[in-house]
Design a protein around this motif. Structure first.
Motif, mmCIF file in Angstrom:
data_model
loop_
_atom_site.group_PDB
_atom_site.id
_atom_site.type_symbol
_atom_site.label_atom_id
_atom_site.label_comp_id
_atom_site.label_asym_id
_atom_site.label_seq_id
_atom_site.Cartn_x
_atom_site.Cartn_y
_atom_site.Cartn_z
ATOM 1 N N THR A 87 0.803 -1.217 0.000
ATOM 2 C CA THR A 87 0.000 0.000 0.000
ATOM 3 C C THR A 87 0.837 1.269 0.000
ATOM 4 N N THR A 88 0.183 2.362 -0.413
ATOM 5 C CA THR A 88 0.840 3.659 -0.540
ATOM 6 C C THR A 88 0.544 4.603 0.619
ATOM 7 N N ASN A 134 -4.492 1.425 3.837
ATOM 8 C CA ASN A 134 -4.458 0.374 4.853
ATOM 9 C C ASN A 134 -5.820 0.225 5.529
ATOM 10 N N ASN A 135 -6.406 1.338 5.897
ATOM 11 C CA ASN A 135 -7.707 1.309 6.585
ATOM 12 C C ASN A 135 -8.818 0.827 5.668
ATOM 13 N N SER A 147 -12.466 -3.804 4.970
ATOM 14 C CA SER A 147 -13.057 -4.852 4.129
ATOM 15 C C SER A 147 -12.738 -6.248 4.649
ATOM 16 N N GLY A 148 -12.091 -6.306 5.829
ATOM 17 C CA GLY A 148 -11.851 -7.592 6.475
ATOM 18 C C GLY A 148 -10.478 -8.190 6.258
ATOM 19 N N ILE A 149 -9.562 -7.420 5.672
ATOM 20 C CA ILE A 149 -8.206 -7.935 5.442
ATOM 21 C C ILE A 149 -7.382 -7.800 6.716
ATOM 22 N N GLY A 150 -6.699 -8.858 7.103
ATOM 23 C CA GLY A 150 -5.875 -8.833 8.312
ATOM 24 C C GLY A 150 -4.554 -8.114 8.094
ATOM 25 N N ASP A 151 -4.031 -7.515 9.150
ATOM 26 C CA ASP A 151 -2.779 -6.758 9.054
ATOM 27 C C ASP A 151 -1.600 -7.609 8.589
#
Length: 367
Positions: free
Chosen positions: A150-151, A156-157, A162-166
């Motif tokens: 990501t940029t 990131n947020n 949308s449910g994506i884990g860190d």
């Protein structure tokens, strides 16, 4: 580890060049990492793709799918069919897709259906405007991506929401800026500089290609009229996108300070941007470059997938109403434009971070 890197349209080439360089460096350092460059052929005009190989030092593609032309559906289908054949012949450990063009989505779908993992560079950006083909491409690609580079924290947020884990999100910065910073010393003065008698901070650069701005005759004529009217006689340099060129035919738009020119190469275009008084655009990527170069920019859109160029950078989002042009130009001429700053990690080292993460994922058995 073998990685397929996908590129097919003008914005892609700026994003993949530093990744290729970083992979080569990692290989020189002794890592078992190789890549294959897949050119989908989505853009087949030399100015829209060919010049990038020469100017940015991108090696010849390992495969060219020659999928240019036709509607978006036809392009998507052609890319998927031909990339599937390529994957069956040469199966990689990972497919890297960049940005948000048709090639990005089509190759991500094809890879996943053959159970090849996908990494998306420039993941998570959103305009929330489903009338834009790019937004659909982003949503589909991110819904089936394994690893997200990501940029910005905004991106990131968006992914987290949308449910994506860190553990699958890697905030690395912006590879377009890697390319920009590497090539600043190599910008090329285009012929229009002499032809229009340009000088630093004494002209405008204009780009338009979004359907909302160029597909309706009245809208296009009004935008052009307001830009010319408020430019105070300074040259307006307009490299005309092929889509826009078709719509301009027969409209009779002309002015002594308006210069229609052919699309410029990357190094020529950014020579003009770096020295402009302001850039007027409906492109997202250009707003990132103006932010890093500290050039005032107005975006003729009602939304942007790059909000950091507005909240941190030099960009202002003014919408598509031609009446918004006058106050924006007055703000510039009155010396009241914001200074802007450079977003975090837009430092020229993004591709190195991406490749480092890929090596770590591979070492952990995740590729």
């Amino acid at each position: 580890m073998i990685i397929d890197i996908i590129a097919g349209a003008r914005p892609n080439f700026m994003k993949i060049a530093p990744i290729i360089d970083a992979i080569k460096q990692k290989k020189n350092d002794g890592y078992d990492i190789n890549y294959r460059l897949i050119h989908t052929g989505q853009h087949y005009d030399k100015k829209m793709s060919g010049d990038f190989f020469d100017q940015l030092g991108i090696p010849a593609p390992d495969a060219n799918l020659d999928a240019g032309g036709g509607s978006q559906a036809e392009q998507t289908a052609a890319i998927m069919v031909r990339f599937e054949q390529e994957l069956l012949l040469h199966r990689p450990n990972l497919v890297i897709v960049v940005g948000d063009v048709t090639s990005t989505m089509a190759c991500a779908i094809t890879a996943q259906k053959l159970h090849v993992k996908v990494a998306h560079v420039e993941a998570g950006i959103r305009s929330d405007d489903w009338t834009m083909p790019e937004e659909i491409n982003r949503l589909v690609t991110d819904s089936i991506t394994n690893y997200f580079f990501t940029t910005s924290e905004v991106a990131n947020n968006n992914l987290r929401n949308s449910g994506i884990g860190d553990e699958r999100i890697f905030f690395v910065g912006n590879t377009m800026i890697d390319t920009l910073l590497k090539n600043k010393a190599n910008f090329i003065c285009p012929s229009i500089w002499q032809e229009a008698n340009l000088s630093d901070r004494n002209y405008f650069v204009l780009t338009l290609h979004r359907p909302a701005n160029v597909d309706q005759e009245h809208q296009l004529k009004e935008l052009m009229a307001k830009i010319i009217e408020n430019s105070r006689g300074l040259p307006v340099i307009f490299p005309v996108h092929p889509r826009t060129a078709k719509n301009l035919q027969g409209l009779g738009i002309e002015a002594p300070n308006l210069f229609f020119i052919e699309p410029l190469s990357y190094l020529e275009f950014n020579y003009l941007v770096q020295r402009a008084k302001m850039v007027v655009t409906d492109s997202g990527g250009i707003t990132e470059e103006t932010t890093v170069m500290g050039i005032p920019c107005i975006t003729l859109r009602n939304n942007t997938e790059r909000p950091e160029t507005v909240t941190i950078g030099t960009n202002e989002l003014i919408g598509t109403d031609p009446r918004a042009i006058k106050p924006a130009f007055e703000k510039l001429f009155n010396g009241n434009w914001k200074n802007g700053n450079i977003p975090p990690l837009w430092d020229g080292n993004t591709a190195v971070r991406i490749v480092d993460h890929l090596c770590e994922l591979n070492a952990a058995g995740n590729l």
